[in-house]
Design a protein around this motif. Structure first.
Motif, PDB file in Angstrom:
ATOM      1  N   LEU A  61       0.751  -1.187  -0.115  1.00  0.00           N
ATOM      2  CA  LEU A  61      -0.321   0.156   0.086  1.00  0.00           C
ATOM      3  C   LEU A  61       0.711   1.311  -0.078  1.00  0.00           C
ATOM      4  O   LEU A  61       0.401   2.146  -0.813  1.00  0.00           O
ATOM      5  CB  LEU A  61      -0.960  -0.014   1.147  1.00  0.00           C
ATOM      6  N   ASN A  62       1.806   1.283   0.711  1.00  0.00           N
ATOM      7  CA  ASN A  62       2.820   2.546   0.962  1.00  0.00           C
ATOM      8  C   ASN A  62       3.479   2.545  -0.602  1.00  0.00           C
ATOM      9  O   ASN A  62       3.603   3.734  -1.074  1.00  0.00           O
ATOM     10  CB  ASN A  62       3.788   2.246   1.932  1.00  0.00           C
ATOM     11  N   LYS A  77       2.572  14.167  -9.105  1.00  0.00           N
ATOM     12  CA  LYS A  77       3.601  15.051  -9.488  1.00  0.00           C
ATOM     13  C   LYS A  77       4.021  15.392 -10.735  1.00  0.00           C
ATOM     14  O   LYS A  77       4.269  16.451 -11.312  1.00  0.00           O
ATOM     15  CB  LYS A  77       4.796  14.871  -8.589  1.00  0.00           C
ATOM     16  N   ALA A  78       4.254  14.077 -11.619  1.00  0.00           N
ATOM     17  CA  ALA A  78       4.531  14.021 -13.011  1.00  0.00           C
ATOM     18  C   ALA A  78       3.672  14.987 -13.693  1.00  0.00           C
ATOM     19  O   ALA A  78       4.119  15.724 -14.821  1.00  0.00           O
ATOM     20  CB  ALA A  78       4.948  12.458 -13.337  1.00  0.00           C
ATOM     21  N   GLU A 104       1.388   6.501  -6.822  1.00  0.00           N
ATOM     22  CA  GLU A 104       0.337   7.632  -7.252  1.00  0.00           C
ATOM     23  C   GLU A 104       0.919   8.885  -6.976  1.00  0.00           C
ATOM     24  O   GLU A 104       0.391   9.971  -7.666  1.00  0.00           O
ATOM     25  CB  GLU A 104      -0.907   7.527  -6.402  1.00  0.00           C
ATOM     26  N   GLU A 105       1.610   9.201  -5.788  1.00  0.00           N
ATOM     27  CA  GLU A 105       2.117  10.587  -5.808  1.00  0.00           C
ATOM     28  C   GLU A 105       3.126  10.974  -6.706  1.00  0.00           C
ATOM     29  O   GLU A 105       2.892  12.115  -6.983  1.00  0.00           O
ATOM     30  CB  GLU A 105       2.676  10.656  -4.142  1.00  0.00           C
TER      31      GLU A 105
END
Length: 563
Positions: free
Chosen positions: A514-515, A526-527, A521-522
């Protein structure tokens, strides 16, 4: 005028004072005259007297109330017995001054409530008003089975579990253990205050003193709870517990001694608290003086259990054990052994005096029949005397055993002591070099064999060895079963730990995944934001207006026209 210098000498007459008083006191101490020995037991407490219900009119004013009003009045009085106020605001309003309850106040209120019990009856007050239920919750919140518990010692979980079927609490109000309070007294963890426990003990004592015999079925089952409170950290609770135990012992019926009283006292000897053990043996001494006939029959059980306490590290326990052993042994009804009882008890408590006790027994002429109580007193000393180094002492023991065995009542009376004496007699008959002593040992062995109900010595020895073998096998089986149960518990615990570790690893792996997803996803977000910013920098109409002229549709004169 005379001159004084360094060479002058002065002489003084020394007065000699003879202290005749000191000599007189010393002589009195040596002779034992006029010197009172300090007793380990407290003196008798004064009788409890009512505080408010001293006249018949005051008593009638409460007993004549309606049922609901009577219950409320009884509960108010009992609340004061526990050290509280009769109502939420003390009965005089919230602004009225209130004073803390003292022991004298609780004693008077306990006597008041006991007076009401005497007038209305135990059932109407103790059972119907719920007083017994409150008593049980305050004194034994974890149940009667948890009393005398020692989780880290030889008596884990409380020894009263094994005798609750005999010491029935049918007279107590039953309640669900889940609703009771959990802890007591900083060590044992009762949440109720010490004043409340002292009030309960004072009320039990007031029932005994004021109500008398009708209260016996209700107070005797609470003997274990009173003994447990002897280990309280509050001195006034301990004093109240001691006085209550003495009162209960005075009122108990003789037929309850072997079934209710002594099983509780025996379990109290397994308590980790030394005060509980000392008080239990003081109670034995008191009971021996009141019900000697019933205590005499219990000597085969009393002697080994009390003898084990003689070697306790606490001097108070040791002293109480010696006094209890002497008091209980003195209840023996055999007139032949009675003169030698003090010497026998001294020999049990002090092995160096074994020879003196044997000499007294040697001069005893056995005429009366010998029962199991007499054998319980004599056999420990005789078995120790057979192990003496001097052969003369062994001969004396053999003579006493021979004379004693001729008068044994039944084989069942001497059967418990056969394994204690027969092997030692056999050693004396085989190993001693003097023929006269060997003959005495054989004669004693023959008389003891007949008393045991066997035809010859070999059958007696084989029977005893068979019994000992069966006992050892049973003990070995018990130990193996305990080890197997412990191993099974450990394996089950290990399996649970492995399952927990496996679940923990799976949970940690899921959390890691999950991390990772969250990080991915983060990063993607950002991209995407970065890409949009770059497009906005390169584009001329990112927000719908030209960056040069500020119009949605550029003029021909704009540098970005057509782009």
């Amino acid at each position: 005028m005379a001159s004084i210098n360094s060479s002058t000498k002065h002489t003084m007459k020394k007065k000699v004072v003879t202290k005749t008083v000191g000599k007189t006191v010393g002589a009195a101490i040596k002779k034992g005259a006029g010197v009172a020995k300090k007793s380990s037991m407290r003196g008798a407490a004064p009788t409890l007297k009512p505080k408010n219900l001293k006249s018949p009119e005051a008593i009638a004013a409460i007993t004549d109330l309606s049922e609901e009003e009577f219950k409320d009045q009884v509960n108010d009085i009992f609340r004061q017995v526990l050290g509280g106020q009769p109502s939420l605001f003390g009965g005089n309003g919230i602004g009225a001054p209130r004073t803390a309850s003292t022991s004298l106040d609780r004693q008077g209120n306990a006597a008041d409530l006991a007076t009401i019990v005497k007038e209305k009856g135990c059932i109407n007050v103790l059972k119907k008003c719920g007083i017994l239920q409150i008593l049980e919750k305050n004194l034994i919140p974890n149940g009667i089975g948890a009393v005398f518990g020692n989780e880290k010692g030889l008596n884990p979980g409380g020894g009263m579990k094994r005798i609750t079927s005999k010491a029935s609490l049918a007279s107590l109000a039953t309640h669900d253990d889940d609703n009771s309070t959990i802890v007591s007294d900083s060590k044992k963890g009762k949440t109720n205050p010490p004043e409340a426990r002292e009030g309960c003990l004072l009320f039990i004592r007031a029932l005994v003193e004021i109500v008398g015999k009708p209260s016996e079925p209700f107070v005797v089952p609470l003997l274990a709870a009173a003994l447990e409170e002897c280990s309280s950290s509050s001195s006034f609770v301990r004093d109240a517990a001691e006085d209550t135990i003495k009162s209960i012992t005075q009122i108990v019926n003789g037929h309850a001694v072997p079934k209710l009283v002594f099983p509780v006292l025996f379990e109290a000897l397994q308590s980790p608290e030394w005060r509980v053990k000392a008080m239990a043996m003081q109670t034995m001494s008191q009971t021996a003086g009141l019900h000697s006939r019933h205590v005499s029959r219990l000597l085969p059980n009393i002697v080994p259990k009390v003898t084990a306490q003689v070697w306790d590290t606490k001097p108070q326990v040791t002293k109480a054990a010696r006094e209890a052993l002497l008091a209980c042994a003195s209840t023996n009804i055999n007139p032949d052994v009675a003169p030698a009882v003090p010497a026998i008890v001294q020999a049990i408590c002090k092995p160096n005096d074994t020879v003196k006790a044997i000499d007294e027994l040697k001069s005893t002429t056995f005429v009366a029949s010998v029962d199991s109580s007499t054998l319980a007193i004599l056999c420990p000393v005789l078995a120790r005397g057979l192990k003496e180094k001097m052969a003369v002492n062994k001969r004396s023991c053999c003579i006493v055993i021979e004379n004693m065995s001729r008068l044994v009542e039944t084989p069942d009376a001497v059967a418990p002591f056969g394994p204690l004496l027969v092997p030692e007699l056999k050693k004396v008959a085989e190993n001693v070099q003097f023929e006269e002593i060997r003959d005495a040992a054989l004669a004693a062995l023959g008389a003891l064999t007949k008393a045991l109900g066997h035809a010859d010595i070999d059958s007696a020895i084989s029977s005893i060895m068979k019994d000992e073998y069966e006992k050892n096998q049973a003990e070995q089986k018990r130990i193996e079963d305990e080890r197997a149960a412990e191993t099974a518990r450990e394996e089950e615990l290990q399996k649970k730990e492995e399952e927990e570790r496996k679940l923990w690893r799976e949970a940690m792996e899921c959390q890691r995944l999950l991390n990772d997803l969250a990080i991915k996803e983060e990063e993607e977000k950002k991209a995407e934001d970065y890409r949009k910013k770059e497009i906005a920098k390169k584009g001329t109409k990112a927000d719908g207006k030209c960056q040069g002229c500020g119009l949605k549709k550029c003029k021909k004169t704009c540098l970005f026209f057509g782009k």
